[in-house]
Design an enzyme around this catalytic site. Structure first.
Site, PDB file in Angstrom:
ATOM      1  N   ARG A 169      -1.915   6.506   9.684  1.00  0.00           N
ATOM      2  CA  ARG A 169      -1.906   5.988   8.305  1.00  0.00           C
ATOM      3  C   ARG A 169      -1.968   7.150   7.300  1.00  0.00           C
ATOM      4  NH1 ARG A 169      -4.123   0.675   8.098  1.00  0.00           N
ATOM      5  NH2 ARG A 169      -3.417  -0.466   9.939  1.00  0.00           N
ATOM      6  N   ARG A 177       0.864  -1.194   0.000  1.00  0.00           N
ATOM      7  CA  ARG A 177       0.000   0.000   0.000  1.00  0.00           C
ATOM      8  C   ARG A 177       0.900   1.244   0.000  1.00  0.00           C
ATOM      9  NH1 ARG A 177      -4.002  -0.162   4.899  1.00  0.00           N
ATOM     10  NH2 ARG A 177      -5.038  -1.774   3.667  1.00  0.00           N
ATOM     11  N   LYS A 218      -6.239   6.958  12.095  1.00  0.00           N
ATOM     12  CA  LYS A 218      -6.602   7.489  10.777  1.00  0.00           C
ATOM     13  C   LYS A 218      -7.089   8.929  10.863  1.00  0.00           C
ATOM     14  CE  LYS A 218      -7.769   2.947   8.985  1.00  0.00           C
ATOM     15  NZ  LYS A 218      -8.829   2.089   8.403  1.00  0.00           N
ATOM     16  N   CYS A 247     -15.208  -3.390  -0.673  1.00  0.00           N
ATOM     17  CA  CYS A 247     -13.822  -3.636  -0.260  1.00  0.00           C
ATOM     18  C   CYS A 247     -13.246  -4.757  -1.127  1.00  0.00           C
ATOM     19  CB  CYS A 247     -13.781  -4.016   1.210  1.00  0.00           C
ATOM     20  SG  CYS A 247     -14.398  -5.685   1.502  1.00  0.00           S
ATOM     21  N   LYS A 293      -4.004   1.004  14.791  1.00  0.00           N
ATOM     22  CA  LYS A 293      -3.969   1.942  13.670  1.00  0.00           C
ATOM     23  C   LYS A 293      -4.645   3.259  14.036  1.00  0.00           C
ATOM     24  CE  LYS A 293      -6.380  -1.020  11.118  1.00  0.00           C
ATOM     25  NZ  LYS A 293      -7.281  -1.673  10.138  1.00  0.00           N
TER      26      LYS A 293
END
Ligand code: SRM
Ligand code: SF4
Length: 564
Positions: free
Chosen positions: A147, A78, A212, A429, A210
């Site tokens: 991220r 990614r 965001k 997704c 994570k």
């Protein structure tokens, strides 16, 4: 669940991080081990911080097991691309990575970047180096860190969009891990002793989970501010940026059947000036670093820290660390979280073309040669490419002189596709065959389901009415399903939970309507609701709002009530 017990033992990822020598582990050794297509199990957790996941082709899993072969190991990469902006030269370089090292496709994600799938170990490091040579990297694209930072799409659209892109880039750079591990493992940089390195923001254990961040320019909520840990919403006087409203504590992921896990919408906590935004981002992250759950990973996202301790507690803790109080939030309003397609007029005579990319997959299919067409456009395009947060791409900054040539390529490669509004506003997704967590198909199935639903929508006379629909192969929520008016969330092969009633621009969560149903039952459940909506809706009323008003589903007041 309440705030985590500080005496609870750390979970296994925390232990791996603590032994990792600032994210190095033994990844470098694993890459050159010729006996397996995989890397060591512990290194898998660390690999994410470098922007990659080890996967295996799930279509081949059973057959390879029967043949007593190891799984068809491969890697997903990614890219970190704050604000979703890249140059035509970068597009060409990434296209080459897709062809030389990956499965021949580029995948635009729901978070405004590219993913490559199907990379074999021998191609892994060359792919990372090619990405770096293009002036991009993959640092912190995954892992327990901040991220890729999203911004409302297309920095060339207006000065405010440019400011949003600038803030996304600045936050992304500011919150990057400082370890030299990436340079050593992927770029052959000389080794630095990890004992001499410092992670000034994260510390040696990075974040519990994570994190965001998004930056939005109203009335577009294309970044879906309510679904992220931290968001900034532009407040402006005309084209002049005044500052940013700040939201915290959103997130989508949950686990089927586990009530302690739930999607949660972010709370608006105040306003900051442009020069305060980076400090706000850093200190929000630091609060989560210090208070997030490091024992139970299912409870480790920032949304649970906020939910457990309360927004007032959080705001006081943040302001104490900042040394100043946030100002009261300013008024703002969103009206959609979708993309506008086709040509849009830009500000200085330029124009921007938004191309529909079904579920973000850029590949050549029959007459519609998306990958080749976009490559040819990149060869002549003098502007930029701007990825959207809905898996589409904008050919941005096209001059009047260049427009005919771009239009000719769009026509030659069949890039413009007449599709229904339902399809345009839908997202799925990745799921099978690469996602290890998929329980049901998503990207490969939603197009067919929409073909059937289009017939129902047309028959109801709703073809011109925008309805948001999202599908995921499991409850993790990678296409932000719980804020789509129609959401299908995978439970088992061919079976989905149907959620309904979310707000049209992502401002209200949906509610479970039918559990574990297949295609026929999905069509059967939706048909009478769409018919009723067509017959009974009020002027301008969206489908989700109608379903709540009609009592088909109740509005979810707070994430923890999602399962009630
Ligand atoms: Fe995601 C895990 C794909 C956006 C919530 N996500 C995964 C993994 C890496 C599966 C895994 O852990 O093994 C998927 C890789 C599939 C593949 O083969 O490519 C994956 N997520 C994606 C992408 C590619 C979906 C897409 O179709 O575009 C998106 C990449 C975004 C990016 O460019 O950074 C993607 N994931 C999201 C979003 C949407 C967003 O952030 O706006 C969410 C929901 C928001 C949120 O985080 O709450 C999301 N992904 C998850 C979760 C659940 C996290 C949680 O809080 O429980 C997981 C599983 C996990 O972290 O344990 C996950
Ligand atoms: Fe995989 Fe689930 Fe995310 Fe879909 S929602 S990509 S199935 S983790």
């Amino acid at each position: 669940m309440n705030a985590p017990d500080p005496k609870a033992p750390p979970n296994e990822v925390e232990v791996i991080k603590s032994h990792s020598r600032l994210l190095r582990g033994t990844i470098a050794d694993g890459l050159v081990d010729p006996l397996t297509g995989a890397i060591a199990a512990e290194d898998n957790a660390l690999l994410k911080f470098h922007g990659s996941y080890q996967q295996d082709d799930r279509d081949l899993r059973e057959e390879r097991r029967r043949q007593k072969l190891e799984p068809a190991y491969q890697f997903m990469i990614r890219v970190r691309m704050p604000g979703g902006e890249c140059t035509p030269a970068q597009w060409l370089a990434l296209d080459e990575v897709a062809g030389e090292h990956a499965n021949g496709t580029l995948r635009l994600t729901t978070r405004q970047t590219f993913q490559f799938h199907g990379i074999r170990k021998a191609h892994f490091k060359p792919a990372m180096q090619a990405i770096k040579a293009a002036g991009l990297d993959t640092i912190a694209a995954c892992g327990d860190v901040n991220r890729n930072v999203l911004a409302s799409a297309n920095p060339l659209r207006s000065p405010l969009h440019a400011a949003a892109g600038d803030l996304a880039r600045a936050i992304s750079e500011h919150l990057l891990p400082k370890t030299n591990a990436y340079q050593e493992i992927w770029l052959d940089a000389p080794a630095v002793d990890p004992a001499t390195e410092v992670e000034p923001i994260y510390g040696p254990l990075y974040l519990p989970r994570k994190f965001k961040i998004t930056v939005a320019v109203p009335p577009d909520n294309d970044v879906d501010v309510y679904a992220h840990d931290l968001s900034f919403i532009a407040v402006a006087d005309g084209d002049r940026l005044i500052g940013w409203n700040v939201l915290v504590g959103g997130g989508m992921g949950m686990t089927h059947g586990e009530k302690a896990t739930f999607p949660r919408l972010a709370d608006l906590i105040g306003f900051c000036t442009p020069d305060q935004a980076i400090a706000v981002a850093e200190q929000v992250v630091c609060v989560q670093r210090d208070f997030g759950d490091r024992s139970n990973r299912r409870h480790a996202r920032f949304k649970y820290t906020i939910d457990d301790r309360g927004v007032d507690w959080f705001k006081a803790e943040l302001e104490r660390r900042l040394g100043f109080a946030l100002a009261p939030a300013r008024p703002f309003s969103f009206d959609h979280n979708t993309d506008a397609f086709g040509w849009q007029a830009g500000q200085d005579g330029q124009s921007h073309y938004t191309l529909f990319v079904e579920n973000g997959r850029i590949a050549d299919h029959g007459q519609r040669r998306l990958r080749t067409g976009l490559r040819e456009i990149a060869r002549i395009h003098a502007g930029i490419f701007a990825l959207t947060n809905n898996q589409n791409v904008i050919i941005a900054g096209v001059s009047p002189a260049q427009r005919p040539a771009i239009e000719a390529l769009i026509a030659e490669y069949g890039l413009q596709r007449e599709v229904s509004l339902l399809r345009r506003n839908a997202m799925a997704c990745v799921a099978f065959p690469t996602c290890a967590l998929a329980m049901a198909e998503s990207e490969r199935y939603l197009p067919d389901l929409i073909t059937r639903l289009d017939e129902v929508v047309d028959a109801c006379g709703l073809a011109d009415t925008p309805i948001t629909m999202r599908m995921t192969g499991c409850p993790n929520g990678c296409a932000r399903p719980y804020i789509a008016e129609i959401a299908l969330v995978g439970k088992a092969p061919g079976k989905y939970n149907l959620y309904l009633g979310a707000g049209f621009h992502g401002q209200r969560l949906s509610k479970l309507y039918r559990e574990n149903i297949g295609e026929e039952a999905i069509i059967e459940a939706l048909t009478p609701l769409l018919e009723r909506y067509a017959a009974e809706r009020q002027s301008g009323e969206h489908f989700g709002d109608f379903l709540v008003r009609a009592g088909v589903v109740v509005a979810v007041a707070a994430g923890r009530e999602f399962h009630d």
